[in-house]
Design a protein around this motif. Structure first.
Motif, PDB file in Angstrom:
ATOM      1  N   LEU A 150       0.831  -1.198   0.000  1.00 53.46           N
ATOM      2  CA  LEU A 150       0.000   0.000   0.000  1.00 53.46           C
ATOM      3  C   LEU A 150       0.867   1.249   0.000  1.00 53.46           C
ATOM      4  O   LEU A 150       1.803   1.364   0.800  1.00 53.46           O
ATOM      5  CB  LEU A 150      -0.900  -0.012   1.235  1.00 53.46           C
ATOM      6  CG  LEU A 150      -1.815   1.194   1.444  1.00 53.46           C
ATOM      7  CD1 LEU A 150      -2.857   1.274   0.342  1.00 53.46           C
ATOM      8  CD2 LEU A 150      -2.489   1.106   2.812  1.00 53.46           C
ATOM      9  N   CYS A 151       0.534   2.194  -0.870  1.00 49.56           N
ATOM     10  CA  CYS A 151       1.192   3.499  -0.868  1.00 49.56           C
ATOM     11  C   CYS A 151       0.197   4.518  -0.311  1.00 49.56           C
ATOM     12  O   CYS A 151      -0.848   4.761  -0.909  1.00 49.56           O
ATOM     13  CB  CYS A 151       1.636   3.906  -2.265  1.00 49.56           C
ATOM     14  SG  CYS A 151       2.422   5.547  -2.308  1.00 49.56           S
ATOM     15  N   ILE A 152       0.522   5.072   0.845  1.00 51.51           N
ATOM     16  CA  ILE A 152      -0.274   6.156   1.424  1.00 51.51           C
ATOM     17  C   ILE A 152       0.285   7.452   0.847  1.00 51.51           C
ATOM     18  O   ILE A 152       1.441   7.800   1.096  1.00 51.51           O
ATOM     19  CB  ILE A 152      -0.180   6.163   2.958  1.00 51.51           C
ATOM     20  CG1 ILE A 152      -0.579   4.799   3.517  1.00 51.51           C
ATOM     21  CG2 ILE A 152      -1.059   7.264   3.532  1.00 51.51           C
ATOM     22  CD1 ILE A 152      -0.292   4.642   5.005  1.00 51.51           C
ATOM     23  N   VAL A 162       4.126   2.093   2.291  1.00 56.50           N
ATOM     24  CA  VAL A 162       5.088   3.180   2.207  1.00 56.50           C
ATOM     25  C   VAL A 162       4.300   4.482   2.220  1.00 56.50           C
ATOM     26  O   VAL A 162       3.171   4.536   1.725  1.00 56.50           O
ATOM     27  CB  VAL A 162       5.956   3.066   0.927  1.00 56.50           C
ATOM     28  CG1 VAL A 162       5.096   3.180  -0.326  1.00 56.50           C
ATOM     29  CG2 VAL A 162       7.057   4.116   0.914  1.00 56.50           C
ATOM     30  N   ILE A 163       4.879   5.513   2.810  1.00 56.39           N
ATOM     31  CA  ILE A 163       4.296   6.853   2.761  1.00 56.39           C
ATOM     32  C   ILE A 163       5.135   7.663   1.786  1.00 56.39           C
ATOM     33  O   ILE A 163       6.341   7.814   1.982  1.00 56.39           O
ATOM     34  CB  ILE A 163       4.320   7.521   4.143  1.00 56.39           C
ATOM     35  CG1 ILE A 163       3.502   6.711   5.153  1.00 56.39           C
ATOM     36  CG2 ILE A 163       3.794   8.947   4.065  1.00 56.39           C
ATOM     37  CD1 ILE A 163       3.618   7.219   6.581  1.00 56.39           C
ATOM     38  N   SER A 164       4.515   8.158   0.743  1.00 60.63           N
ATOM     39  CA  SER A 164       5.322   8.846  -0.271  1.00 60.63           C
ATOM     40  C   SER A 164       4.481   9.773  -1.138  1.00 60.63           C
ATOM     41  O   SER A 164       3.279   9.556  -1.333  1.00 60.63           O
ATOM     42  CB  SER A 164       6.022   7.825  -1.175  1.00 60.63           C
ATOM     43  OG  SER A 164       6.863   8.483  -2.107  1.00 60.63           O
ATOM     44  N   ALA A 172      -1.932   8.103  11.473  1.00 57.66           N
ATOM     45  CA  ALA A 172      -2.911   7.178  12.039  1.00 57.66           C
ATOM     46  C   ALA A 172      -3.143   5.993  11.107  1.00 57.66           C
ATOM     47  O   ALA A 172      -3.294   4.857  11.550  1.00 57.66           O
ATOM     48  CB  ALA A 172      -4.233   7.900  12.305  1.00 57.66           C
ATOM     49  N   ILE A 173      -3.159   6.262   9.808  1.00 60.71           N
ATOM     50  CA  ILE A 173      -3.315   5.177   8.834  1.00 60.71           C
ATOM     51  C   ILE A 173      -2.086   4.276   8.857  1.00 60.71           C
ATOM     52  O   ILE A 173      -2.184   3.054   8.807  1.00 60.71           O
ATOM     53  CB  ILE A 173      -3.551   5.755   7.426  1.00 60.71           C
ATOM     54  CG1 ILE A 173      -4.829   6.594   7.402  1.00 60.71           C
ATOM     55  CG2 ILE A 173      -3.643   4.634   6.393  1.00 60.71           C
ATOM     56  CD1 ILE A 173      -5.048   7.361   6.115  1.00 60.71           C
ATOM     57  N   ALA A 174      -0.914   4.893   8.931  1.00 57.21           N
ATOM     58  CA  ALA A 174       0.325   4.113   8.985  1.00 57.21           C
ATOM     59  C   ALA A 174       0.369   3.228  10.225  1.00 57.21           C
ATOM     60  O   ALA A 174       0.844   2.085  10.161  1.00 57.21           O
ATOM     61  CB  ALA A 174       1.528   5.054   8.965  1.00 57.21           C
TER      62      ALA A 174
END
Length: 207
Positions: free
Chosen positions: A4-6, A29-31, A16-18
């Motif tokens: 999943l890419c947030i 990953v957050i990107s 909070a999602i992470a």
């Protein structure tokens, strides 16, 4: 395995999602970097704020053009949350810019005349949801408990078949819309405890 890419463009409760993904061992990953999109299998597009500034940020940053390739050409699933959901429409009464138009519809302010003297806008707090036809997105979700909402505008879907679920607030308002692998959720899964966790886990199983 799904990854999943947030999408981090400065809006939404990313952390909070992470945290949910970490607890549930969902690879993520957050990107905001288009290069990182290439290795993702699913995208989560959060959003808090107004329609026009949000869509402008996506356009100027290059995120939108990269997402068009990943979602429209490569057909990777995406779920927009709150304003992220609104961006999927053709446009919004909240602004003048064009939306993505990935799910036909228009974002409209909730009609206050249907609400009586109280409550008023925004629609805030927990609400049950209803669905006429089961969707795998809602597998294991307690519909009576529902989700946590915070909004004054709703996604008025053009095609009834794109409406997965509704919430009753003055009238039946679409709260989950879906066109194949493109999904929008009006509520905040990250604030919706076990139901929100289940929805995210179900989403990363969408093909």
């Amino acid at each position: 395995m799904a990854k999943l890419c947030i999408i981090d463009y400065g809006s939404g409760n990313i952390r909070a999602i992470a945290n949910i993904c970490e607890r549930e061992r969902i690879p993520f990953v957050i990107s905001a970097e288009p290069e990182a999109f290439k290795t993702a299998t699913h995208f989560l597009l959060p959003g808090v704020g107004a329609f026009d500034p949000t869509i402008a940020t996506l356009q100027v940053s290059g995120i939108l053009s990269a997402l068009e390739v990943e979602v429209l050409v490569k057909r990777k699933p995406i779920m927009g949350i709150c304003v992220g959901m609104h961006l999927l429409a053709n446009g919004s009464d909240e602004g003048a810019r064009r939306g993505l138009g990935w799910i036909p519809g228009h974002v409209t302010q909730i009609e206050t005349s249907t609400l009586g003297p109280s409550p008023h806008l925004p629609h805030m707090g927990w609400n049950s949801i209803a669905t006429e036809e089961f969707d795998p997105l809602l597998r294991g979700v307690d519909l009576r408990r529902g989700f946590y909402f915070l909004h004054s505008f709703f996604f008025d879907a053009q095609n009834p078949e794109d409406i997965v679920a509704t919430v009753s607030y003055g009238s039946a308002l679409p709260c989950i819309v879906r066109k194949g692998h493109i999904i929008g959720a009006q509520f905040h899964p990250e604030k919706s405890h076990s139901n929100g966790i289940r929805l995210i886990k179900n989403f990363v199983e969408v093909e």
